[in-house]
Enzyme design. Structure first.
Site: not given
Length: 529
Positions: A332-333
């Site tokens: 993620d991210e």
């Protein structure tokens, strides 16, 4: 002398009357009555009350069959009951009546059970030891909350008569603990495991690495733990788990029938690793350790072969420590990783997970690459996440990728309840108890095939959390609702009925010495602390 005796008798009679009289304004003491079978959390699949209750007494035995697993569940139950009842409660294969734990084939699945209670005793039947353990959690909740105390209480210890038949809706009912932003000791993790077990949670997802700290020893890259694990948010001392520590967490979780799912977040959220080894950076320069809370600025170097040597070593060592089926690779991210590099990275890393016998789990951004066959994507988006991003997740699910649902504005346990909450964050909004409970995982993402939803998980990120009391305050009373969403049928989900059952849990949390949030949405009773 005779007059003196009459005076003493009169004074004694008046004293007895005064002692027996109710205090003005005080409610009369209620007669002891057992907890109704339908008052437990998660809501059982089927409840048929009836017949006399069973009373645990000094003569009660816990009867088990000869298997090691059943004896283990029996010993666990006995340990809980002995402290509060003061009874011996021997675990034995002999005799009749009492509390019986039995394995038998039947329509139970891996975790289902049947609980029968009557005057002669309580019998919990399951096909697997995990089912017996889930049945024991139900039995705990059917007993008075004082059963959870670690000193002798007065009782009585009644179990309502009748039958419960119970199986879970979903096979994945998880809770994630972020030990990277702030480090939690082995004993603190064990405490959380015990709290999860009470509500039939069966996965403990440990977020073991992030920008602020690397928390697991890796022999082939020792500075990850000794240097990368030396700090945390705010600049505290951090910490890490030795391999023996991690094995102890896994063992303890297994004794509570929870499977540990370790996460090494990559290619982003990797500053602690990048700071530990300069060669993992594209420019060969190690950044300083990081103690803030920003995200998205770090990335492993997707174009370097040493990156994949590093990943192979870490996954090999972690997989060898982890008997469970899954290994979480984050994903993620990764804002500092180009889309091309992200796809390249995931295409090379997922086969490494398979090479060491594990199944990939990743945050739902994994669906922006090509999820491996059998991989699970953990969705953490919001109700307001873009239609494009949701469509990508739905398409992956339609193609065979399983989903774990963790919508941040529903079940992120680190979100503030209200703007006044002293702990937590609010980037996903405020998440009060009703909002965290009042949704259906099976209908949350339209277009997702029913079989693609494997379950739910409640993440607990620790940017603002430093100790067990703070974790408990954010988890309770929301966690039991997430557990019910994962265990109980969709037809049983009803906030008005649920909040009454939830209120009844408060006395148990107090008995266990837990911190919890007194939500104004819940009708807490006099026993609610």
């Amino acid at each position: 002398m005779r007059q003196h005796r009459r005076t003493l008798r009169l004074l004694g009679s008046l004293l007895l009357v005064a002692m027996a009289a109710p205090v003005a304004g005080a409610a009369p003491a209620p007669a002891a009555s057992p907890t109704p079978l339908d008052r437990v959390i998660p809501a059982p699949a089927s409840v048929a009350p009836g017949g006399s209750p069973y009373r645990i007494t000094r003569g009660t035995h816990i009867r088990v069959d000869g298997s090691r697993e059943t004896r283990s569940v029996g010993a666990y139950l006995a340990k809980i009951l002995r402290l509060s009842t003061g009874y011996r409660l021997p675990v034995t294969t002999q005799g009749a009546g009492g509390i019986r734990l039995r394995l038998a084939e039947g329509p139970f699945g891996a975790e289902g059970y049947r609980l029968d209670s009557g005057r002669a005793g309580v019998t919990i039947t399951a096909a697997r030891p995990a089912g017996l353990f889930r049945g024991v959690q139900t039995l705990r909740q059917l007993l008075p909350a004082a059963v959870e105390k670690d000193s002798v209480q007065s009782g009585p210890w009644l179990v309502a008569g009748g039958t419960i038949k119970d199986t879970p809706r979903y096979g994945w009912r998880g809770a994630m603990l972020d030990v990277s932003r702030h480090f939690f000791t082995v004993e603190q993790v064990k405490r959380y495991i015990d709290q999860l077990a009470l509500y039939k949670i069966n996965r403990l997802h440990l977020h073991l690495s992030d920008d602020q700290g690397w928390r697991i020893a890796v022999d082939s890259w020792p500075r990850l733990a000794t240097y990368g694990g030396s700090t945390e948010v705010g600049g505290g001392p951090g910490g890490f788990y030795t391999k023996a520590d991690y094995r102890e967490i896994v063992r303890y979780a297994s004794s509570r029938h929870l499977e540990v799912v370790p996460e090494i977040d990559m290619p982003g959220h990797t500053n602690a690793a990048l700071a530990s080894y300069a060669e993992l950076n594209c420019d060969g320069v190690a950044p300083p350790l990081y103690t803030g809370t920003e995200v998205g600025f770090s990335s492993l170097c997707a174009g370097k072969d040493v990156t994949y040597d590093f990943v192979d070593d870490v996954i090999r060592e972690l997989a060898a420590l982890t008997p469970g089926r899954y290994l979480h690779i984050g994903g993620d991210e990764a804002h500092s990783t180009s889309h091309e590099d992200y796809v390249k990275f995931m295409d090379r890393v997922q086969p490494i997970v398979a090479k060491y016998g594990k199944t990939v789990v990743g945050w739902h951004q994994l669906t922006g690459a090509t999820p491996a066959k059998g991989a699970l994507a953990q969705y953490w988006g919001l109700d307001g996440t873009s239609a494009e991003e949701k469509a990508r997740v739905v398409k992956a699910a339609q193609g065979g990728t399983g989903l774990i649902l963790s919508p941040a504005d529903r079940v992120y346990l680190d979100m503030k309840y209200t703007k006044e909450t002293p702990l937590g964050l609010s980037w996903a909004g405020y998440v009060e108890v009703k909002r965290s409970y009042d949704w259906d995982p099976g209908a949350y993402l339209p277009g997702v095939p029913g079989g693609a939803v494997r379950g739910v998980e409640a993440p607990m990120w620790s940017e603002t959390l430093e100790n067990s009391g703070q974790v408990e305050f954010m988890a309770f009373p929301r966690l039991p609702g997430v557990a019910e969403l994962g265990w109980s049928s969709a037809a049983s989900h009803d906030w008005e009925r649920y909040k009454g059952r939830l209120a009844a849990q408060a006395e148990r949390w107090d008995a266990l010495g837990m911190e919890w949030y007194r939500s104004p949405q819940v009708p807490w009773g006099a026993g609610g602390g």
